[in-house]
Design a protein around this motif. Structure first.
Motif, short mmCIF file in Angstrom:
data_model
loop_
_atom_site.label_atom_id
_atom_site.label_comp_id
_atom_site.label_asym_id
_atom_site.label_seq_id
_atom_site.Cartn_x
_atom_site.Cartn_y
_atom_site.Cartn_z
N HIS A 585 0.83 -1.20 0.00
CA HIS A 585 0.00 0.00 0.00
C HIS A 585 0.86 1.26 0.00
CE1 HIS A 585 -3.19 2.85 0.80
NE2 HIS A 585 -2.46 3.33 1.81
N ALA A 586 1.87 1.29 0.82
CA ALA A 586 2.74 2.47 0.91
C ALA A 586 3.50 2.68 -0.40
CB ALA A 586 3.71 2.31 2.08
N ILE A 587 3.98 1.57 -1.00
CA ILE A 587 4.73 1.67 -2.26
C ILE A 587 3.83 2.21 -3.37
CG2 ILE A 587 5.84 0.32 -4.09
CD1 ILE A 587 6.91 -1.54 -1.89
N LEU A 588 2.60 1.67 -3.48
CA LEU A 588 1.67 2.08 -4.52
C LEU A 588 1.28 3.55 -4.35
CD1 LEU A 588 -0.19 1.52 -6.92
CD2 LEU A 588 -1.91 0.70 -5.29
N ALA A 589 0.88 3.94 -3.15
CA ALA A 589 0.44 5.31 -2.90
C ALA A 589 1.56 6.31 -3.19
CB ALA A 589 -0.04 5.46 -1.45
N PHE A 590 2.75 5.96 -2.79
CA PHE A 590 3.89 6.86 -2.97
C PHE A 590 4.29 6.95 -4.45
CE2 PHE A 590 8.28 8.33 -2.60
CZ PHE A 590 8.13 9.36 -1.66
N THR A 591 4.28 5.82 -5.13
CA THR A 591 4.66 5.79 -6.55
C THR A 591 3.67 6.60 -7.38
OG1 THR A 591 5.68 3.61 -6.32
CG2 THR A 591 5.09 4.30 -8.54
N VAL A 592 2.38 6.39 -7.14
CA VAL A 592 1.34 7.10 -7.89
C VAL A 592 1.47 8.60 -7.71
CG1 VAL A 592 -1.13 7.57 -7.91
CG2 VAL A 592 -0.32 5.22 -7.99
N LYS A 593 1.83 9.02 -6.51
CA LYS A 593 1.90 10.46 -6.22
C LYS A 593 3.16 11.11 -6.78
CE LYS A 593 1.16 13.87 -2.62
NZ LYS A 593 0.71 14.11 -1.24
N HIS A 594 4.29 10.38 -6.77
CA HIS A 594 5.56 11.02 -7.09
C HIS A 594 6.15 10.67 -8.45
CE1 HIS A 594 6.15 12.97 -3.17
NE2 HIS A 594 5.52 11.92 -2.68
N LEU A 595 5.79 9.51 -9.00
CA LEU A 595 6.37 9.12 -10.29
C LEU A 595 6.00 10.09 -11.42
CD1 LEU A 595 8.10 7.05 -11.81
CD2 LEU A 595 6.04 5.71 -12.21
N PRO A 596 4.74 10.55 -11.52
CA PRO A 596 4.40 11.46 -12.63
C PRO A 596 5.08 12.82 -12.55
CG PRO A 596 2.42 10.51 -11.64
CD PRO A 596 3.56 10.22 -10.71
N LEU A 597 5.50 13.23 -11.37
CA LEU A 597 6.06 14.58 -11.22
C LEU A 597 7.38 14.75 -11.95
CD1 LEU A 597 5.29 15.18 -7.43
CD2 LEU A 597 4.04 16.06 -9.41
N GLY A 598 8.14 13.66 -12.08
CA GLY A 598 9.39 13.72 -12.80
C GLY A 598 10.41 14.66 -12.18
N GLN A 599 10.30 14.91 -10.87
CA GLN A 599 11.23 15.85 -10.22
C GLN A 599 12.64 15.26 -10.13
OE1 GLN A 599 8.87 16.19 -6.65
NE2 GLN A 599 8.24 18.26 -7.19
N LEU A 600 12.68 13.94 -10.06
CA LEU A 600 13.98 13.28 -9.96
C LEU A 600 14.07 12.29 -11.10
CD1 LEU A 600 16.38 13.34 -7.97
CD2 LEU A 600 15.46 11.28 -6.94
N LYS A 601 15.06 12.43 -11.94
CA LYS A 601 15.18 11.58 -13.11
C LYS A 601 15.56 10.15 -12.71
CE LYS A 601 14.38 14.58 -16.40
NZ LYS A 601 13.23 14.42 -17.32
N LEU A 602 14.68 9.23 -13.04
CA LEU A 602 14.99 7.82 -12.83
C LEU A 602 15.56 7.26 -14.12
CD1 LEU A 602 11.78 6.59 -10.95
CD2 LEU A 602 13.92 7.39 -9.96
N THR A 603 16.29 6.16 -14.02
CA THR A 603 16.80 5.52 -15.22
C THR A 603 15.66 4.85 -15.97
OG1 THR A 603 17.22 3.41 -14.13
CG2 THR A 603 19.00 5.06 -14.05
N THR A 604 15.90 4.50 -17.22
CA THR A 604 14.88 3.84 -18.03
C THR A 604 14.41 2.55 -17.38
OG1 THR A 604 15.82 4.76 -20.06
CG2 THR A 604 14.37 2.86 -20.30
N ILE A 605 15.35 1.77 -16.87
CA ILE A 605 14.99 0.48 -16.27
C ILE A 605 14.22 0.68 -14.96
CG2 ILE A 605 17.15 0.16 -14.97
CD1 ILE A 605 15.22 -2.57 -16.83
N GLU A 606 14.56 1.73 -14.19
CA GLU A 606 13.83 2.00 -12.95
C GLU A 606 12.38 2.39 -13.24
OE1 GLU A 606 17.68 3.56 -10.31
OE2 GLU A 606 16.37 5.00 -11.33
#
Length: 651
Positions: A585-606
């Motif tokens: 639950h914590a992983i999903l909620a956090f990912t949904v909120k922060h992944l779209p923001l693109g504030q921190l560049k993740l690698t393609t594989i990440e």
């Protein structure tokens, strides 16, 4: 005499329906004749052969049916067209068709209103049966067999005009391979009906022949093993899908029609050949040029090509060298002008045929006859057409009817985007607004990716007086990026993949008026809320690159802030060895909120692993396979490091 040379003839019979029918029946009574009353069933006769075909165009005219059925008439045979004394004058398509009929020297007329004398139609001479219909076809069969028996990674591309025996060659080669011990041949095409000719010829040569048919979408999803993959009418399948098949299968044959009713898009060959040069540089090309049922330069084929613009081409490249964007201008074409200027019509339609795999002869009729469709073109200073857009008016539907569409009680003809926004996206007021849908955009192949298409769209939108402009297309990252650059926003993704293209359809909007901009905002907000929930179900198989690109456009989903306990759990997972499922639950909620923001560049594989596992909820082994990692341990490692980066920014 054209009969003695084996040329096919066109006989035009005009008059009342009943009289025309009786006359045509008497004319063809000694012939193996197809009386085509239902034009929509023309495709069911693909691969068959007739002495004559009666094409009943008194009540309706289907250009695609004409293109299909004309190819079934053998040498010395007859196309008998039934028509009224006068076609409806408001149809520009029929006005042009009538003009071309009257201007042809090889057409014989019978006007039943003037008590015409009966014509005689003699049965064509019996064809001499040989194993192969032409030397071209024999060479194609040998080349197909060599794909299996020769070196791997040397795909074959077969190109031909309609009626050259291309599909038959696929069937004949399949039969030879199956007789020789090959046991697993898979075939795909935009529809199973298109592949029936291949089956027929395989069975005729080898009755025990067994081929596995899968639609393009089924093929990309299932990826079955195959000793040989046959792709018929490849030009009507999107390039990204063909590229996947080139990468996955080591022995594959692509066959496509260059000038046909299928909507092949001749720009396909230019683009696809470049892909093959990169992925399989030793690929082979085989072109069939000899007609198999009739002689070369056949009058019937020439007339069908001319009347349906099957061989329309864009302006020659040498005429548009060193074109400057500032010297070009956008114009709304008058349809009467198109009717009167055959060169202009050919240039416009040639661009569409070259660029779009979906362009068919029926589109020519729509362009000339549909009052809701307008044509915007980009002209050079010398009046050469270098870009074209087809625009369809939608909406302006009364509120009561819009509510019925929203509730799923009504469905109107047309209004594709306006109705989809109400019935599917849940925006009830959408059909009430005035909209324009851009159904096609085509740019000359020599001028693509140089800003000409963007310039055409910008001028169109600036001059438009509607509430919004929309587009809907089979989704690719390239197209999303293109439309994003024009300011369009993604607002709805179709739940199912199209069987022939293997793609989900995406609707994008550009707001112009205050109401139009409100429509974009409301639609995008609804899409944002639903998208996250749908990723694990209808969009579970959506390519992660596409899924992430759409995610980057959307508004952040509303999730409550993590409690202190959940924050500790998340850090225990990202920085230590806490279990994934126990922290879900914590992983999903956090990912949904922060992944779209693109504030921190993740690698393609990440990014890919977060999408596949957290949002699309794939099994560990699927994530491993699609991300190219070696096992669950590596997947977990990537998940932890991706979340550690997000946590460092977000907690």
């Amino acid at each position: 005499m054209i009969e003695e040379e084996g040329y096919r003839q066109i006989l035009v019979v005009s008059g009342e329906q009943a009289k025309c029918q009786v006359y045509a029946s008497q004319l063809s009574k000694n012939l193996h004749c197809l009386d085509l009353q239902d034009l929509s069933k023309a495709s069911t006769y693909l691969g068959m052969e007739f002495d004559a075909v009666i094409f009943n165009a008194i009540d309706s005219f289907d250009p695609n049916a004409l293109g299909i059925i004309s190819g079934t008439i053998r040498a010395g045979g007859y196309l008998i067209i039934l028509k009224p004394p006068l076609w409806e004058t408001e149809s520009l398509f029929l006005q042009r068709f009538e003009r071309l009929l009257e201007g042809s020297k090889n057409i014989r007329y019978v006007d039943l209103s003037n008590n015409a004398d009966p014509l005689r139609a003699s049965p064509p001479a019996a064809a001499i049966k040989t194993r192969y219909a032409s030397k071209d076809q024999q060479q194609a069969v040998e080349a197909i067999i060599n794909v299996v028996e020769g070196h791997r990674r040397r795909p074959l591309v077969i190109t031909a005009d309609r009626g050259r025996g291309k599909s038959a060659a696929l069937g004949l080669a399949s039969a030879e391979l199956l007789k020789g011990g090959v046991s697993n041949i898979v075939i795909t095409s935009p529809s199973k009906k298109m592949a029936e000719v291949v089956y027929q010829h395989a069975k005729k040569t080898y009755p025990q022949a067994s081929l596995t048919f899968l639609s393009p979408d089924e093929l990309q999803q299932q990826k079955p093993k195959a000793e040989l993959l046959l792709i018929d009418e490849a030009g009507a399948i999107p390039l990204p899908l063909l590229e996947k098949f080139v990468r996955y299968y080591s022995r594959v044959v692509f066959a496509t029609t260059l000038h046909g009713y299928e909507g092949s898009g001749r720009g396909f060959t230019l683009k696809f050949f470049k892909i093959l040069d990169l992925l399989a540089p030793q690929w082979k090309h085989c072109q069939l040029q000899t007609p198999i049922r009739y002689p070369a330069n056949d009058p019937l084929e020439n007339f069908v090509f001319k009347s349906l613009l099957l061989n329309a081409e864009p302006i020659k490249a040498e005429k548009i060298k060193q074109i400057k964007l500032e010297d070009c201008q956008v114009e709304l074409l008058d349809k009467q002008t198109l009717l009167n200027d055959e060169t202009l019509l050919k240039s416009v339609f040639g661009l569409l045929v070259n660029a779009h795999y979906q362009t068919k002869p029926s589109d020519l009729k729509l362009i000339l006859d549909d009052d809701k469709l307008s044509i915007q073109v980009l002209f050079t200073a010398q009046k050469h057409v270098i870009a074209v857009a087809l625009v369809i008016k939608e909406g302006a539907i009364e509120a009561k009817l819009a509510s019925e569409i929203f509730r799923g009680e009504r469905r109107l003809k047309g209004h594709l985007v306006a109705q989809a926004l109400a019935a599917n996206a849940g925006v009830e007021f959408a059909p009430c607004l005035n909209g324009e849908r851009i159904s096609r955009v085509a740019v000359h192949p020599q001028l693509q990716n140089k800003g000409f298409g963007s310039h055409l769209l910008k001028i169109m939108c600036d001059n438009s007086r509607v509430d919004y402009v929309s587009t809907s297309y089979g989704t690719t990252t390239e197209l999303i990026n293109f439309w994003n650059k024009q300011g369009f926003k993604s607002v709805y993704l179709g739940m199912k993949r199209d069987a022939s293209s293997g793609m989900h359809s995406l609707i994008m909007l550009y707001g112009l008026s205050k109401k139009g901009k409100e429509l974009v905002e409301v639609s995008q907000l609804r899409f944002s809320k639903n998208y996250y929930q749908l990723l694990a179900e209808p969009f579970k198989s959506l390519e992660s690159e596409l899924a992430l690109l759409l995610l980057s456009e959307l508004k952040v989903a509303e999730f409550s802030e993590l409690s202190e306990q959940e924050q500790q759990e998340l850090k225990a997972f990202s920085d230590h060895q806490r279990g994934y499922e126990n922290t879900l639950h914590a992983i999903l909620a956090f990912t949904v909120k922060h992944l779209p923001l693109g504030q921190l560049k993740l690698t393609t594989i990440e990014n890919k692993v977060l999408m596949l596992k957290v949002l699309q909820k794939h099994e560990w082994h699927v994530v491993k396979d699609r991300s190219g990692l070696s096992g669950k341990k590596d997947v977990l490692k990537v998940l932890r490091q991706a979340l550690a980066k997000l946590v460092s920014k977000g907690l």
